[in-house]
Structures are given as C-alpha cells and as structure tokens.
Design an enzyme around this catalytic site. Sequence first.
Site, PDB file in Angstrom:
ATOM      1  N   HIS A 129       2.342 -26.991 -81.227  1.00  0.00           N
ATOM      2  CA  HIS A 129       3.204 -25.934 -81.805  1.00  0.00           C
ATOM      3  C   HIS A 129       2.337 -25.022 -82.665  1.00  0.00           C
ATOM      4  CE1 HIS A 129       7.210 -24.676 -83.765  1.00  0.00           C
ATOM      5  NE2 HIS A 129       6.269 -23.870 -84.253  1.00  0.00           N
ATOM      6  N   HIS A 178       1.502 -20.649 -83.822  1.00  0.00           N
ATOM      7  CA  HIS A 178       1.750 -19.207 -83.739  1.00  0.00           C
ATOM      8  C   HIS A 178       0.399 -18.499 -83.696  1.00  0.00           C
ATOM      9  CE1 HIS A 178       6.050 -19.640 -84.699  1.00  0.00           C
ATOM     10  NE2 HIS A 178       5.621 -20.716 -85.323  1.00  0.00           N
ATOM     11  N   LYS A 199      11.605 -22.130 -75.886  1.00  0.00           N
ATOM     12  CA  LYS A 199      11.812 -22.325 -77.328  1.00  0.00           C
ATOM     13  C   LYS A 199      13.181 -21.805 -77.735  1.00  0.00           C
ATOM     14  CE  LYS A 199      10.974 -23.205 -81.633  1.00  0.00           C
ATOM     15  NZ  LYS A 199       9.930 -22.803 -82.559  1.00  0.00           N
ATOM     16  N   HIS A 244      13.867 -25.224 -82.785  1.00  0.00           N
ATOM     17  CA  HIS A 244      13.805 -25.028 -84.241  1.00  0.00           C
ATOM     18  C   HIS A 244      15.109 -25.610 -84.771  1.00  0.00           C
ATOM     19  CE1 HIS A 244      12.513 -22.887 -87.985  1.00  0.00           C
ATOM     20  NE2 HIS A 244      13.765 -23.172 -88.265  1.00  0.00           N
ATOM     21  N   HIS A 298       8.546 -29.401 -85.817  1.00  0.00           N
ATOM     22  CA  HIS A 298       8.235 -29.424 -87.259  1.00  0.00           C
ATOM     23  C   HIS A 298       9.314 -30.106 -88.096  1.00  0.00           C
ATOM     24  CE1 HIS A 298      10.729 -25.895 -86.870  1.00  0.00           C
ATOM     25  NE2 HIS A 298       9.766 -25.116 -86.487  1.00  0.00           N
ATOM     26  N   ASP A 322       2.294 -25.843 -86.448  1.00  0.00           N
ATOM     27  CA  ASP A 322       3.112 -24.703 -86.876  1.00  0.00           C
ATOM     28  C   ASP A 322       2.286 -23.761 -87.744  1.00  0.00           C
ATOM     29  OD1 ASP A 322       5.283 -23.048 -86.907  1.00  0.00           O
ATOM     30  OD2 ASP A 322       6.366 -24.130 -88.464  1.00  0.00           O
TER      31      ASP A 322
END
Length: 350
Positions: free
Chosen positions: A15, A17, A101, A138, A176, A249
Amino acid sequence: MTTTRLTIIRPDDWHVHLRDEAMLQMALPWTARTFGRAIVMPNLDPPVTTAAQAAAYRDRIRRVLPDGSRFEPLMTCFLTDETGPEDIARGFAERVLTAVKMYPARSTTNSAAGVTDFRRVYRVLERMQAVGMPLLIHGEVADQETDVFDREKAFIDRVLVRLRADFPALRIVLEHITTAEAVDYVQDAAGPIGATITAHHLMINRNAMFAGGIRPHMYCLPVAKRESHRLALRKAAISGDPRFFLGTDSAPHLIQDKESACGCAGIFTAPLALELYAQVFEEERALDRLAAFASLNGARFYGLPPNTEAVTLVQSPWQPPELLPVGEADQVRVFCPEGKARWRLLEPAD
Ligand code: DOR
Ligand code: ZN
C-alpha cells in the site's frame, strides 16, 4: 546475542502513494530502492478510475524508475458508484490491474468520487468475487457525526460485516488498520481477508499529534489511536499470522499543504520504511518474523511468488534526510519520530 545484521527476501509494499509528476520523481526512487513490488494507490487528482488510466499511470511510473531498477508497480483502480464490472474484469485479466481500491466518499485525500453507498457497487463486487480480484478497503465511515477515533470500528460494524456476509469469497484487504477491533476482526474472520499495517501506526499513538502543540506531520488517516491500539497492532504484525502484512501507506504532501489551517492527512515514510519496521520488530524481539510480515505474507495473499532477491539490514544508526526537495521550490518532510534510524538498508555498493 543481539542481531546486528539481517538478510531477508526483498520485501514488497502492499500500500503506497507514489503520486504523479514532480512528487512521483521524488517519491518513487525511495520505494524502488527497498521494495520489489508495490500496490500503487489510485487517489490522484482526478483519480485513476479505469484500466486504461491505470495503464497510462503505470507507464508514467516506469519512465521515472531509476536505470536498472527491477521494481514492479502493481496498479489499482479507484472504485466509484459508476465503475463498470467489464472494464475492471478485463483490466484484471490483462494484468493491468491487480486490485480495486474502495474509499468511502470523502473519507480521505482525493476521495470525493468514492463510493457513496455500498449497494451501488454490488455488481462490481460480484464480478470481482467471481474472478478472484482483491478489493482493498479504506475502512472508515465518512459521516462526520461519528467520532473520528471511532470511524474504523464503525466501518467494521456497519459496513464490512454485511459486505462480507454478502460476498463471502471476495478477497479483501482491510488497509492500514489502526485498532484492536480491526486486529481481532481480521484474525477471527472466516474466509479470504488480510490487513496491512503501516510503520507509523506501529510507532506512534495519538499523543504524537499533540506533543507540545499541534503536529501536522503526525496526522494521517485513519488517525493514530490510543496506546492500547498501537500495542495490539504490534502484536499482530509480529505474530507471524499470514493475514497481516506490510503496507507503508507512505503518503507525501508538500510542507505547505501539511502546515496549514486545514492540513492534509498523510505521513511520508518511504525513505526509511523498512528500517522503521525492523526497529519495531527488534524492540519486540521478533526480528525472526520480519520476513514473514514484510516479504512473504502479502505475496501469498495476492497469489504472487516471493521476490527472488534479498536485502540486508544492519544495525547502524544514521540520520535520514529531514526534508526532501520536490521540483524547484517545494519540499516534503520525512517521518522519523526519533530523529535517527537505528537500522540501515545496505545499498548494492556498501
Ligand atoms: O493519511 C492518509 N493519506 N490516508 C489516506 O487514506 C490517504 C493518504 C493520502 O493520499 O495522502
Ligand atoms: Zn493510503
């Protein structure tokens, strides 16, 4: 005897970004230096919502990779109320997409286009279940009436339990996780569910956001919880239970976007993520289980072989960069709560 050197199969980040443009150029080399593969989040602005957009984003990532890198970006697609099952299934069959996602609408950064009601995406979920495509969640309710520290538990109780009852064979990663309730839920659930755990949620509790004043660089979503939850996350991470695996994350934002009257959520750990996890596992006297968490459990969940290379960590305190330049004029701050990192990843030249 204390371990001072540790060699493990090259880990993956399940995971992350990576962003786009100048931020991608800054962030990607850090992730690619450590991890063999990474699940790349699609919450760009605008988000990556189709297989074609994911393929184009993958090309942009590959163009920025350092020469000789064997890093493999695994792409995801951002689920909206309008997402069609065909495009998703084709993208998965053609190996452009690894997963979908799901952000509840307005739950976090660039999630305005997220799912407003889970019943609206049931056709997509049916198809994903049929083809074995993972859904990455999420896991927070987005309604502002629910206390911000209760939103993960509320999501499990109000949404996830029902969703999994309707789709018992759907492969799900609860991303997360930040609470003891999420740990318990994932541990005890029947069926194909896993959870990622970040380095920062293993290292800080919610006090870190208020130490002597408001600390925007300690703010992320889901927000860090009280100490008992951090301890439950640590126990899960070091347990060896194959349902728990590494997902940083790592989420860079420009300093001015963090240090603002309405600062963005996100903590940037990519430059020292594996080193921080190693520190946690060392503190827990569980270094022998770091490889399961970082290099084996996630690959197994995704049905992929472990990486073939190895990496070596040595215990050798060093000072990570505090700030990193982005483009000509901007900077991001690197998470390092103790100022120094205790473990260091050996570079090929070391
Ligand atoms: O802290 C976070 N930052 N949590 C998220 O869910 C999104 C991420 C981001 O994109 O900045
Ligand atoms: Zn994220």
